[in-house]
Design a protein around this motif. Structure first.
Motif, PDB file in Angstrom:
ATOM      1  N   PHE A  60       0.838  -1.199   0.000  1.00  0.00           N
ATOM      2  CA  PHE A  60       0.000   0.000   0.000  1.00  0.00           C
ATOM      3  C   PHE A  60       0.876   1.254   0.000  1.00  0.00           C
ATOM      4  N   ALA A  61       0.333   2.338  -0.529  1.00  0.00           N
ATOM      5  CA  ALA A  61       1.096   3.594  -0.570  1.00  0.00           C
ATOM      6  C   ALA A  61       1.499   4.031   0.829  1.00  0.00           C
ATOM      7  N   HIS A  62       0.543   3.947   1.770  1.00  0.00           N
ATOM      8  CA  HIS A  62       0.858   4.423   3.117  1.00  0.00           C
ATOM      9  C   HIS A  62       1.941   3.570   3.769  1.00  0.00           C
ATOM     10  N   GLY A  63       1.987   2.279   3.406  1.00  0.00           N
ATOM     11  CA  GLY A  63       3.043   1.411   3.932  1.00  0.00           C
ATOM     12  C   GLY A  63       4.414   1.827   3.445  1.00  0.00           C
ATOM     13  N   ASN A  64       4.510   2.185   2.167  1.00  0.00           N
ATOM     14  CA  ASN A  64       5.785   2.648   1.618  1.00  0.00           C
ATOM     15  C   ASN A  64       6.208   3.981   2.239  1.00  0.00           C
ATOM     16  N   ILE A  65       5.240   4.838   2.527  1.00  0.00           N
ATOM     17  CA  ILE A  65       5.556   6.100   3.205  1.00  0.00           C
ATOM     18  C   ILE A  65       6.139   5.818   4.583  1.00  0.00           C
ATOM     19  N   SER A  66       5.519   4.877   5.307  1.00  0.00           N
ATOM     20  CA  SER A  66       6.011   4.529   6.651  1.00  0.00           C
ATOM     21  C   SER A  66       7.425   3.974   6.598  1.00  0.00           C
ATOM     22  N   ILE A  67       7.694   3.136   5.597  1.00  0.00           N
ATOM     23  CA  ILE A  67       9.042   2.577   5.452  1.00  0.00           C
ATOM     24  C   ILE A  67      10.044   3.694   5.127  1.00  0.00           C
ATOM     25  N   ALA A  68       9.641   4.588   4.223  1.00  0.00           N
ATOM     26  CA  ALA A  68      10.519   5.708   3.863  1.00  0.00           C
ATOM     27  C   ALA A  68      10.793   6.587   5.079  1.00  0.00           C
ATOM     28  N   ASP A  69       9.735   6.862   5.866  1.00  0.00           N
ATOM     29  CA  ASP A  69       9.915   7.675   7.080  1.00  0.00           C
ATOM     30  C   ASP A  69      10.872   6.982   8.057  1.00  0.00           C
ATOM     31  N   TYR A  70      10.746   5.661   8.140  1.00  0.00           N
ATOM     32  CA  TYR A  70      11.646   4.880   9.001  1.00  0.00           C
ATOM     33  C   TYR A  70      13.096   5.062   8.547  1.00  0.00           C
ATOM     34  N   TYR A  71      13.325   4.978   7.246  1.00  0.00           N
ATOM     35  CA  TYR A  71      14.686   5.147   6.735  1.00  0.00           C
ATOM     36  C   TYR A  71      15.199   6.571   6.975  1.00  0.00           C
ATOM     37  N   MET A  72      14.295   7.559   6.889  1.00  0.00           N
ATOM     38  CA  MET A  72      14.710   8.930   7.171  1.00  0.00           C
ATOM     39  C   MET A  72      15.181   9.073   8.611  1.00  0.00           C
ATOM     40  N   LYS A  73      14.474   8.401   9.519  1.00  0.00           N
ATOM     41  CA  LYS A  73      14.837   8.494  10.937  1.00  0.00           C
ATOM     42  C   LYS A  73      16.218   7.917  11.204  1.00  0.00           C
ATOM     43  N   ILE A  74      16.607   6.904  10.431  1.00  0.00           N
ATOM     44  CA  ILE A  74      17.941   6.317  10.646  1.00  0.00           C
ATOM     45  C   ILE A  74      18.951   6.878   9.639  1.00  0.00           C
ATOM     46  N   ASN A  75      18.520   7.951   8.944  1.00  0.00           N
ATOM     47  CA  ASN A  75      19.393   8.697   8.023  1.00  0.00           C
ATOM     48  C   ASN A  75      19.892   7.853   6.854  1.00  0.00           C
ATOM     49  N   ASP A  76      19.029   6.957   6.382  1.00  0.00           N
ATOM     50  CA  ASP A  76      19.335   6.188   5.178  1.00  0.00           C
ATOM     51  C   ASP A  76      18.531   6.824   4.033  1.00  0.00           C
ATOM     52  N   GLN A  77      19.101   7.878   3.461  1.00  0.00           N
ATOM     53  CA  GLN A  77      18.359   8.687   2.490  1.00  0.00           C
ATOM     54  C   GLN A  77      18.127   7.953   1.171  1.00  0.00           C
ATOM     55  N   LYS A  78      19.047   7.095   0.803  1.00  0.00           N
ATOM     56  CA  LYS A  78      18.908   6.362  -0.457  1.00  0.00           C
ATOM     57  C   LYS A  78      17.661   5.480  -0.434  1.00  0.00           C
ATOM     58  N   ASN A  79      17.478   4.719   0.640  1.00  0.00           N
ATOM     59  CA  ASN A  79      16.299   3.863   0.743  1.00  0.00           C
ATOM     60  C   ASN A  79      15.037   4.679   0.992  1.00  0.00           C
ATOM     61  N   ALA A  80      15.156   5.776   1.705  1.00  0.00           N
ATOM     62  CA  ALA A  80      14.002   6.648   1.917  1.00  0.00           C
ATOM     63  C   ALA A  80      13.465   7.142   0.572  1.00  0.00           C
ATOM     64  N   GLU A  81      14.371   7.594  -0.288  1.00  0.00           N
ATOM     65  CA  GLU A  81      13.966   8.052  -1.623  1.00  0.00           C
ATOM     66  C   GLU A  81      13.273   6.932  -2.391  1.00  0.00           C
ATOM     67  N   LYS A  82      13.844   5.739  -2.338  1.00  0.00           N
ATOM     68  CA  LYS A  82      13.282   4.604  -3.071  1.00  0.00           C
ATOM     69  C   LYS A  82      11.840   4.330  -2.651  1.00  0.00           C
ATOM     70  N   PHE A  83      11.572   4.349  -1.348  1.00  0.00           N
ATOM     71  CA  PHE A  83      10.232   4.013  -0.878  1.00  0.00           C
ATOM     72  C   PHE A  83       9.243   5.176  -1.031  1.00  0.00           C
ATOM     73  N   TYR A  84       9.716   6.416  -0.988  1.00  0.00           N
ATOM     74  CA  TYR A  84       8.814   7.533  -1.312  1.00  0.00           C
ATOM     75  C   TYR A  84       8.377   7.436  -2.775  1.00  0.00           C
ATOM     76  N   LEU A  85       9.326   7.097  -3.664  1.00  0.00           N
ATOM     77  CA  LEU A  85       8.987   6.940  -5.080  1.00  0.00           C
ATOM     78  C   LEU A  85       8.029   5.771  -5.287  1.00  0.00           C
ATOM     79  N   ARG A  86       8.224   4.691  -4.541  1.00  0.00           N
ATOM     80  CA  ARG A  86       7.301   3.558  -4.627  1.00  0.00           C
ATOM     81  C   ARG A  86       5.896   3.945  -4.179  1.00  0.00           C
ATOM     82  N   ALA A  87       5.814   4.758  -3.127  1.00  0.00           N
ATOM     83  CA  ALA A  87       4.516   5.208  -2.628  1.00  0.00           C
ATOM     84  C   ALA A  87       3.781   6.004  -3.700  1.00  0.00           C
TER      85      ALA A  87
END
Length: 203
Positions: A20-47
């Motif tokens: 789901f879109a909201h699930g990908n947003i949550s994953i991206a937000d999780y990556y942002m919190k741990i400062n993994d910007q590459k994966n955060a970008e990937k999951f925001y784009l997936r959302a």
């Protein structure tokens, strides 16, 4: 450790939501919190791929791009967001801030005005919009915008400071002192605020 275990459980839970879109947003937000910007970008784009009308991932992704100095990409994604939802005041506010940072003053003014017309309930809009208006030598409109902002948050130190400052620049000392008195009560321990208060002769 218990902390690592809890984080692992959280991550696996988020992965279950990835369809789901909201699930990908949550994953991206999780990556942002741990400062993994590459994966955060990937999951925001997936959302965004999951839900082309979803603007939250676009807003968050624009913040990420901006933090990386990728302002043209941030601008492009926010412009898409504005077309997707022309009633989203936050999108226009973010566009205004970005244009202002890029020194596109006219575009910044247009987008600040749009966010203002859409009644964004954020005192920072009124402060930043008024600040730009003052820079563009439109103090009358700046004062109007700031006074509108006080209706949202009368205890905003930044808005009260700006009103005191602009009125003092306009040599309307009595008006400036009204806001300086409020500022003195709101923020007695801020040296910059109290310097203005003292300069206006408020004891």
């Amino acid at each position: 450790s218990a902390y690592t275990s809890a984080n692992t459980e959280l991550y696996h839970y988020l992965l279950y939501q990835a369809d789901f879109a909201h699930g990908n947003i949550s994953i991206a937000d999780y990556y942002m919190k741990i400062n993994d910007q590459k994966n955060a970008e990937k999951f925001y784009l997936r959302a965004i791929q999951k839900d082309s009308l979803a603007n939250l991932p676009r807003i968050n992704l624009s913040v990420l791009y901006n933090s990386q100095g990728r302002n043209k990409e941030a601008l492009s994604i926010l412009e898409t967001a504005a077309k997707t939802d022309s009633k989203n005041a936050q999108v226009f506010y973010d566009l205004a801030l970005l244009h202002n940072e890029m020194n596109n003053k006219d575009a910044a003014l247009r987008n600040f005005q749009k966010a203002y017309e859409l009644k964004l309930q954020d005192p920072r809009l009124y402060y930043n919009y008024a600040l730009l208006l003052q820079q563009m030598r439109n103090s009358n409109k700046a004062i109007k915008i700031l006074e509108s902002g006080l209706k949202i948050d009368r205890s905003s130190t930044s808005i009260n400071y700006a009103l005191a400052f602009i009125y003092s620049q306009n040599r309307q000392t009595a008006k400036a002192q009204q806001y300086a008195i409020i500022l003195k009560k709101l923020d007695p321990n801020n040296p910059e605020d109290q310097q203005l208060v003292a300069a206006l002769g408020v004891n």
